[in-house]
Write a protein that holds these residues in place. Sequence first.
Motif, PDB file in Angstrom:
ATOM      1  N   LYS A 139       0.966  -1.232   0.131  1.00 46.34           N
ATOM      2  CA  LYS A 139       0.032   0.041  -0.058  1.00 46.34           C
ATOM      3  C   LYS A 139       0.881   1.186  -0.060  1.00 46.34           C
ATOM      4  CE  LYS A 139      -3.765  -2.296   2.127  1.00 46.34           C
ATOM      5  NZ  LYS A 139      -4.530  -2.473   3.580  1.00 46.34           N
ATOM      6  N   GLN A 186       2.102   2.538  -3.280  1.00 47.41           N
ATOM      7  CA  GLN A 186       1.168   3.381  -4.166  1.00 47.41           C
ATOM      8  C   GLN A 186       1.424   4.788  -3.729  1.00 47.41           C
ATOM      9  OE1 GLN A 186      -0.721   1.768  -6.648  1.00 47.41           O
ATOM     10  NE2 GLN A 186       0.255  -0.136  -6.080  1.00 47.41           N
ATOM     11  N   MET A 187       1.380   5.092  -2.538  1.00 43.59           N
ATOM     12  CA  MET A 187       1.476   6.419  -2.089  1.00 43.59           C
ATOM     13  C   MET A 187       2.736   7.003  -2.435  1.00 43.59           C
ATOM     14  SD  MET A 187       3.222   8.368   0.737  1.00 43.59           S
ATOM     15  CE  MET A 187       3.507   7.050   1.947  1.00 43.59           C
ATOM     16  N   ALA A 189       4.362   6.493  -5.277  1.00 50.58           N
ATOM     17  CA  ALA A 189       4.539   6.769  -6.533  1.00 50.58           C
ATOM     18  C   ALA A 189       3.945   8.097  -6.932  1.00 50.58           C
ATOM     19  CB  ALA A 189       3.498   5.496  -7.254  1.00 50.58           C
ATOM     20  N   THR A 190       3.017   8.740  -6.089  1.00 48.75           N
ATOM     21  CA  THR A 190       2.516  10.043  -6.266  1.00 48.75           C
ATOM     22  C   THR A 190       3.513  11.012  -6.111  1.00 48.75           C
ATOM     23  OG1 THR A 190       1.529  10.200  -3.951  1.00 48.75           O
ATOM     24  CG2 THR A 190       0.243   8.977  -5.619  1.00 48.75           C
ATOM     25  N   LYS A 191       4.572  10.780  -5.252  1.00 48.13           N
ATOM     26  CA  LYS A 191       5.516  11.520  -4.962  1.00 48.13           C
ATOM     27  C   LYS A 191       6.581  12.106  -6.208  1.00 48.13           C
ATOM     28  CE  LYS A 191       5.859  11.146  -0.047  1.00 48.13           C
ATOM     29  NZ  LYS A 191       6.737  10.953   1.363  1.00 48.13           N
ATOM     30  N   GLY A 192       6.612  11.086  -6.963  1.00 45.70           N
ATOM     31  CA  GLY A 192       7.519  11.294  -7.980  1.00 45.70           C
ATOM     32  C   GLY A 192       9.063  10.691  -7.762  1.00 45.70           C
ATOM     33  N   LEU A 222       5.195   1.129 -11.469  1.00 47.74           N
ATOM     34  CA  LEU A 222       4.835   2.482 -10.858  1.00 47.74           C
ATOM     35  C   LEU A 222       5.956   3.453 -11.083  1.00 47.74           C
ATOM     36  CD1 LEU A 222       3.488   1.077  -7.341  1.00 47.74           C
ATOM     37  CD2 LEU A 222       2.165   2.214  -9.209  1.00 47.74           C
TER      38      LEU A 222
END
Length: 183
Positions: free
Chosen positions: A102, A105-106, A108-111, A138
């Motif tokens: 989990k 997934q988080m 991956a949004t930070k770059g 990702l």
Amino acid sequence: MRVISGDFGGRRLKPVPGMKTRPTTDKIKENIFNIIGPYFDGGLVLDMYAGSGGLSIEAVSRGMDSATLIDKQFAAIKTIKENVEVTKAKDRFEVIKGDSKKIIQMLATKGNKYSMAFFDPPYALQTIEKDLQELIGLNLLTSDAIIICEVSDEVELPEKIGYLNRVREQHYGITKIVIYKGE
């Protein structure tokens, strides 16, 4: 357990109390870094099943910029935080409690892109191949990432996972270290 070399060399680290984790011995840790390093010129580290945090702390001590350490066990998170305190460089470590599947997934949004990743899951919970495929999917790994896996000697990992090629396999009794490198 101790930090073997680098900025934090010689500092003592605590193991996670109880029998739910298997700390990487100093001998195996030293051999890993002799193979992959021994020193680095920056980059981000991802530790999917961090335990005591010893491998990531060693990597940052030897020149990686920072590390993200994930574990879902309360005792492990408490130990990681205590071990990070010993470095006197807390800002170089992000400690996250939760399920690694989990958490990525988080992340991956930070770059962020990680140039080194450690995988030392419980031997009974062997999902390294799937985890690596997810990290690749990702876009969390650099193209030349180094991946260090600590597994039971009976586990067979493939020669290639996505663009990662197995470059070394080393046996230490019931433990096996498998190293992948990006193309």
